[in-house]
Design a protein around this motif. Sequence first.
Motif: not given
Lengths: 668, 668
Positions: B297, B322, B268-269, B317, B583
């Motif tokens: 994000e 991402f 995700r990050a 994201s 987030w």
Amino acid sequence: MVRSRMASMLSISVLLLLLLSWFTPISSHPLDPLTPAEIATVRRVILSSPIAVSSASFAFHYVGLDEPDKAQVLSWLHRRPPRRALVLARADSETHELVVDVGLAALISDRVHRGAGFPILTLEEQAAAVSLPLSYPPFVESVRRRGVALADVVCSTFTKGWFGEAGRARRRLVVACFVAGETVNLYVRPIEGVTVLVDLDEMRIVEYRDRVAPPVPKAEGTDYRASTKNLPWSKPGAVLQPAGKGFQVDGHFIRWSNWEFHLSYDARAGLIVSLASVHDAQKSTSRRVLYRGFVSELFVPYMDPVEEWYFRTFFDSGEYGFGLWASPLQPAADCPANAEYIDGYYAGQDGKPVKLPQVFCIFERNSGDVAWRHTEFGFPGQLIREVEPEVSLVVRMVAALGNYDYVTDWEFKASGSIKVVVSLTGILEVKGTNYTHADQIPAGLDPHGSLLAENTMAIYHDHFITYHLDLDIDGSNNTFVKSKLKPTRVTGGSVPRRSYWTVVREEAKTEADARVEMGSVPAELLVVNPNKKTKMGNAVGYRLISNSAPAASLLADDDYPETRAGYLKKQVWVTPYNKSEKWAAGLYVDNSRGDDTLEIWSQRTIENTDIVLWHTIGFHHIPYQEDFPVMPLLSGGFELRPSNFFESNPLMNSSATGQVYTTCTCIA
Amino acid sequence: MVRSRMASMLSISVLLLLLLSWFTPISSHPLDPLTPAEIATVRRVILSSPIAVSSASFAFHYVGLDEPDKAQVLSWLHRRPPRRALVLARADSETHELVVDVGLAALISDRVHRGAGFPILTLEEQAAAVSLPLSYPPFVESVRRRGVALADVVCSTFTKGWFGEAGRARRRLVVACFVAGETVNLYVRPIEGVTVLVDLDEMRIVEYRDRVAPPVPKAEGTDYRASTKNLPWSKPGAVLQPAGKGFQVDGHFIRWSNWEFHLSYDARAGLIVSLASVHDAQKSTSRRVLYRGFVSELFVPYMDPVEEWYFRTFFDSGEYGFGLWASPLQPAADCPANAEYIDGYYAGQDGKPVKLPQVFCIFERNSGDVAWRHTEFGFPGQLIREVEPEVSLVVRMVAALGNYDYVTDWEFKASGSIKVVVSLTGILEVKGTNYTHADQIPAGLDPHGSLLAENTMAIYHDHFITYHLDLDIDGSNNTFVKSKLKPTRVTGGSVPRRSYWTVVREEAKTEADARVEMGSVPAELLVVNPNKKTKMGNAVGYRLISNSAPAASLLADDDYPETRAGYLKKQVWVTPYNKSEKWAAGLYVDNSRGDDTLEIWSQRTIENTDIVLWHTIGFHHIPYQEDFPVMPLLSGGFELRPSNFFESNPLMNSSATGQVYTTCTCIA
């Protein structure tokens, strides 16, 4: 704040004593700076003129190209404009503006300046001024009382500004002194509380005061020379260019990738970029972008209203000469190993040409960034990944105005962008104080600075670097446009979305329309050529993108330094082209009274005409301990980016350098 | 906008089918990302659990480290925290939050998420969704009617957002399609006017509409591959480091000069920097700076309220991942020849580990800049000129989210600064239109974009990249300080100066105090450790310096995308550390309703406690012709700069790399 460097320049420069001749060689381009031979001609013409001959005292304060009018420059292939020098000189306490026709070796104009303000200080008079205190008995006594050895004292010149004094002004400045001794970092060891006022025309001390005597800060931990450290400074890796350099230096013209521009040195402006054009591969033609760009002024006001500090509101260009204080660049340190260097020449107070070696460097930057890229995951079984590494061309000058060093870069990109960066480094201007710990500062008392070491208060200040950017986007007649982002409600109700933003173009009709405090409203700022459109019908332009937080002057409107630099309330101004309007704070800035500034001129119409964009990069500087004893680079800048100038991304139509580099992994 | 890349990832990635074993190797550090073996263990545990076994459908949407609480990480030398994975999965149309103890190979927690929003879309379901139109008769007919070959059509997934729909949401997205054909640049050839709505849980088309049919823009001039051009792209010079690299990679720790930090990959990050500490040579100790930093994000709203576009408000994201869309980096192009590379691993929808090769690069940058310099002209007969060239360390990841490529850099400097840069490149999202020239657009009609080529309208949009910066300045308990610059009148009249500015420190007591719209008032923003002082008594800190113009969301407060991303009205927020608040737009962003965002949490006290700084780099993007067919890099960023953190400039006490480079002029 500025130290006279005459003595050291003598030791590092070559004084070119050239044979005087009635024939001055014709320079290759009208914008080329004066050659040493031309400076010598100018000197001879002027020293043999009645003005110099009949004066008891005569000093050259500025000698530079008297730039031909733009129309003449742009048409010079057809008709060569006369080669002229502008000389600002002092003769018997009067300021003369002299124009010399170098080709004819003739003085063609002499005007005495009777308004406010004086020309740039000469290095020689500053060298003379800083030596005065050392033989002035009250000062010698002040030094003795502080327990400092006179041999360790080094003095420096501080312009006095203008604070409402009426009547005929005198050329006076403050000499402040420091203690070197066990360190070369004299600026952090002020002899505080002493004010020495020097009359420059009389070259004598006219006022002296020793008001307070806080301790001189200690030398320990202030030297910055590698030779005083056990650790070597880092050395960068070297850039390998097996195919050679990608740029050519042809006289004063630099050609690289799709760019061509002229580079010249001026004692006041420093580095001047002229006639920057970009080759458009799609149109198979070279297109104009920037007629002239340079640092017009650099204003540095300090924020301590105490007697020894209130007047410290320096105009480093107009008072000292941004180019005059350029530092010779150190190869493989100030610029990478693959750089080339160019020398500059200025005239000494006696009019003789002085060489400033390696005043500019030029190099191709391999920053490790990409110019553009895309990875496409959309096609089954294929990884499309196209990446162009970025190579750009950098031109650099460093001005070391006493304590501060300003690194000024112009970076040209094959994308059509020009990036301008100014970086601050060097040494803070500090005030001696009794405090040795922040807890000693009484609550409610404003220290006007940051306590960085024992007895060392670094005073709050600003740096405002104002660029003169005579953009000629695809031709001379341009218009300044604000593309404002306008929040808008969705009407109609066919979709559940309620808002969006759109773009409202505002063309500036007058100078007043074009004053912008950046960041106050969301907008893009463009200079467009309203007479040229892309195939799609968009106005050809470039836009200004700020790469740092905007900073405006916070001084009161009725304060004297603000009167002299009122243009710093806005970061952007636009004026119609006028050959004489080069200096945001005026031509004569020492002791100026604000009657010849960008703010004063600025009342005309500017639509679809030849316009100049003025942009200020500002820094409010609250010092921190890391800025001591020498501060790490702090950078700001802007980008001039093509915006509907090309039909499409020019990187798709040319390679950055026109040559292939080896990309060997050369790690040993 | 995002294309499913499952198919191509299969072709370029190695699916590591590891032997499952009861023994999972102990990772070397609690913050290390899950290894392929650990991902395999997680998969085995979950697929054998009753949740998966009893479900008709089961899909892994996110598998990553369940990061131990900070206290456990900081004390782990004494007591190793359990190694846990967080899994977000969909089972029979419900979202499960599962925690697996990897060491024990046991499922220790299962929570069904009943609130709004869904987890990140999987690559596999997007690959399935984009293939649906190609066999959907009405779509095939739409394509035929437009005269396009079905074989040239490539489709892409567009999240649908939330626009006030009440009741139980369904996982639906829009599939939009493009024409590749003679170009690989599909994004500039939209099949406009067609809306395909897919239900992801049912994996079928649930709505179809063909509203308008402007021409598909032509392929000519849109391909960006070097192989389609006659000109080679430029290749950078190679950096020669005869003494070898100055950094070491030790597991997930990177050590260079005075810096040490941990680097990990998350689907995700993307790139996560953890535990960044700087060695203080004066104190002979390593001091903490940044506990964790990553892109939290990335919000990209488009500004056209038409039916096919109004919902395009992408959270790259939270909706797409991402890290999941990171591009394998191309050596000697995406990063210079002296770079090293690190691989990443994510879990596929089936839970199996997938290798993302060369997801990060690490290299020493030799930009040609100086780290600091000073020229001293003050000593007669001497030229003192001390210059340290700058060498810095860059860590890079590129996320290619469909059309856009985001280059994200973390640059570490020996001065103690961390510079964060995000650069936009790749391809614009364009709308098909009938217009072939700007003059055809009726006066008063808002085109919502720029006409960049025939039939090609590039829609106005924003990019907001929000960083989570858990600073721990010299310890966990920190305070956010605004040092406001206050214009002040001179009183007393002993000097003629009338004004100056001074600094008023405001310590933020609550989260509300710490919301900052940058540029609205002149202020420096610092995170300080109020419990640590320098010898001089200054609070130890770092400050945030913006290197680009601030941009805030311009959407109306009552608009749905604004409800979901209300934190974008301010560029800076500060929250107390809370492991679960990672987030900015919430954990479940697909179809989110704004009930779990930075704006919602943000009501607590933050003084002298463990705080997290959130900072957004924003771009309002008005497209220009140069952005077509692929846009040149456009960069923004910020610097975290030590501000009374060190006693003095750390460059005076260490060399950047601890080794001497050869500075040979290696130009062939």
